[in-house]
Design a protein around this motif. Sequence first.
Motif, PDB file in Angstrom:
ATOM      1  N   ASN A 160       0.821  -1.211   0.000  1.00 44.75           N
ATOM      2  CA  ASN A 160       0.000   0.000   0.000  1.00 44.75           C
ATOM      3  C   ASN A 160       0.856   1.263   0.000  1.00 44.75           C
ATOM      4  OD1 ASN A 160      -2.364  -1.491   0.003  1.00 44.75           O
ATOM      5  ND2 ASN A 160      -2.543  -1.492   2.238  1.00 44.75           N
TER       6      ASN A 160
ATOM      7  N   LEU B  29       0.917   3.923  -3.054  1.00 43.43           N
ATOM      8  CA  LEU B  29       0.609   5.323  -2.781  1.00 43.43           C
ATOM      9  C   LEU B  29       1.690   6.234  -3.339  1.00 43.43           C
ATOM     10  CD1 LEU B  29      -1.612   6.933  -1.258  1.00 43.43           C
ATOM     11  CD2 LEU B  29      -0.059   7.001   0.702  1.00 43.43           C
TER      12      LEU B  29
ATOM     13  N   SER C 146       1.603   6.297  -7.257  1.00 43.90           N
ATOM     14  CA  SER C 146       0.489   7.067  -7.821  1.00 43.90           C
ATOM     15  C   SER C 146       0.494   8.519  -7.355  1.00 43.90           C
ATOM     16  CB  SER C 146      -0.840   6.409  -7.434  1.00 43.90           C
ATOM     17  OG  SER C 146      -1.003   6.385  -6.026  1.00 43.90           O
TER      18      SER C 146
ATOM     19  N   GLU D 257      -2.226   8.807  -5.024  1.00 39.45           N
ATOM     20  CA  GLU D 257      -3.460   8.496  -5.772  1.00 39.45           C
ATOM     21  C   GLU D 257      -3.952   9.681  -6.592  1.00 39.45           C
ATOM     22  OE1 GLU D 257      -6.455   6.816  -3.301  1.00 39.45           O
ATOM     23  OE2 GLU D 257      -5.203   5.161  -2.596  1.00 39.45           O
ATOM     24  N   SER D 258      -3.028  10.551  -6.960  1.00 35.02           N
ATOM     25  CA  SER D 258      -3.403  11.708  -7.781  1.00 35.02           C
ATOM     26  C   SER D 258      -3.351  11.404  -9.273  1.00 35.02           C
ATOM     27  CB  SER D 258      -2.473  12.890  -7.471  1.00 35.02           C
ATOM     28  OG  SER D 258      -1.128  12.587  -7.831  1.00 35.02           O
TER      29      SER D 258
ATOM     30  N   LYS E  92      -7.360  -2.971  -4.763  1.00 37.04           N
ATOM     31  CA  LYS E  92      -6.733  -1.879  -4.016  1.00 37.04           C
ATOM     32  C   LYS E  92      -7.433  -0.541  -4.259  1.00 37.04           C
ATOM     33  CE  LYS E  92      -3.232  -4.370  -2.457  1.00 37.04           C
ATOM     34  NZ  LYS E  92      -3.031  -4.644  -1.017  1.00 37.04           N
TER      35      LYS E  92
ATOM     36  N   ILE F  11      -7.264   1.328  -6.939  1.00 36.47           N
ATOM     37  CA  ILE F  11      -6.295   2.246  -7.527  1.00 36.47           C
ATOM     38  C   ILE F  11      -6.418   2.179  -9.045  1.00 36.47           C
ATOM     39  CG2 ILE F  11      -3.835   2.728  -7.861  1.00 36.47           C
ATOM     40  CD1 ILE F  11      -3.343   1.752  -5.039  1.00 36.47           C
ATOM     41  N   GLU F  12      -6.439   3.333  -9.669  1.00 36.22           N
ATOM     42  CA  GLU F  12      -6.577   3.405 -11.122  1.00 36.22           C
ATOM     43  C   GLU F  12      -5.250   3.064 -11.802  1.00 36.22           C
ATOM     44  OE1 GLU F  12      -7.935   6.627 -14.583  1.00 36.22           O
ATOM     45  OE2 GLU F  12      -7.848   7.217 -12.462  1.00 36.22           O
TER      46      GLU F  12
END
Length: 235
Positions: free
Chosen positions: A9, A13, A16, A19-20, A68, A70-71
């Motif tokens: 994770n 993070l 990404s 996650e942006s 997760k 997440i894209e």
Amino acid sequence: RHLYRTSPNENLLEMSNGESRPIKVLLIGVHGFLPIKMLRSFIGPPKGTSSRFITEAEKVVLDYFDEKNIEVEISKIALEKEGEILERVDFFYEVMKKWSEEFKKADFIYFVTHSQGCPVTIILLGKLMETGIINVDDTSFFNDVEIGVEFTPRRKIISVLGMAGINNGPPYGRDQTLLVRAYTTIAKDAMMELFELQKYDSIQSKKLIQALKTIISNNVKLTFIASVNDQLVPL
């Protein structure tokens, strides 16, 4: 080094940017030796093409990141060519040079390969790293605006899934069978070359070992899978 010191994770993070943005995944499939019908009773049926490997890998990657939440953005390269190991490496290397921008953009590069494609992939990846086409360390002091690569103080994650990799050659004695000695088509050279991997001093083995040193020192994760009853690659 990146595998277990931090949780997945945390790595995701960071990859990404909090996650942006989507994580950019590049899938590369490399098929193995594809025997003609005459040889399938000897070494087994073909296990799949590069495109099939990518299709299956894509399903797994999408499921993982969906879990997760997440894209991801997935790019795919299916490397296709018959021939001997080093011949295929040279051919694929020229192809890969045309994908240099995708390598720079990718956060995660995942090679999926089978049989003869395993030593091909390892040697190819080592060569791509040694020549700088794949740079594991993304850290830079500038933004490459031309290809849209932003500053990132991290390293790419690169992994190789080697399915029934014939890295140590076929079982001893296979090259003395009547079928192999009688087989005189063009594919015989590619098949007989596999026995060179039984020898530690062959050029194929030397290049394989050197490439392994290169990619392991660059923190590539290698996963080797085999089956007990494989006709060409015993567990």
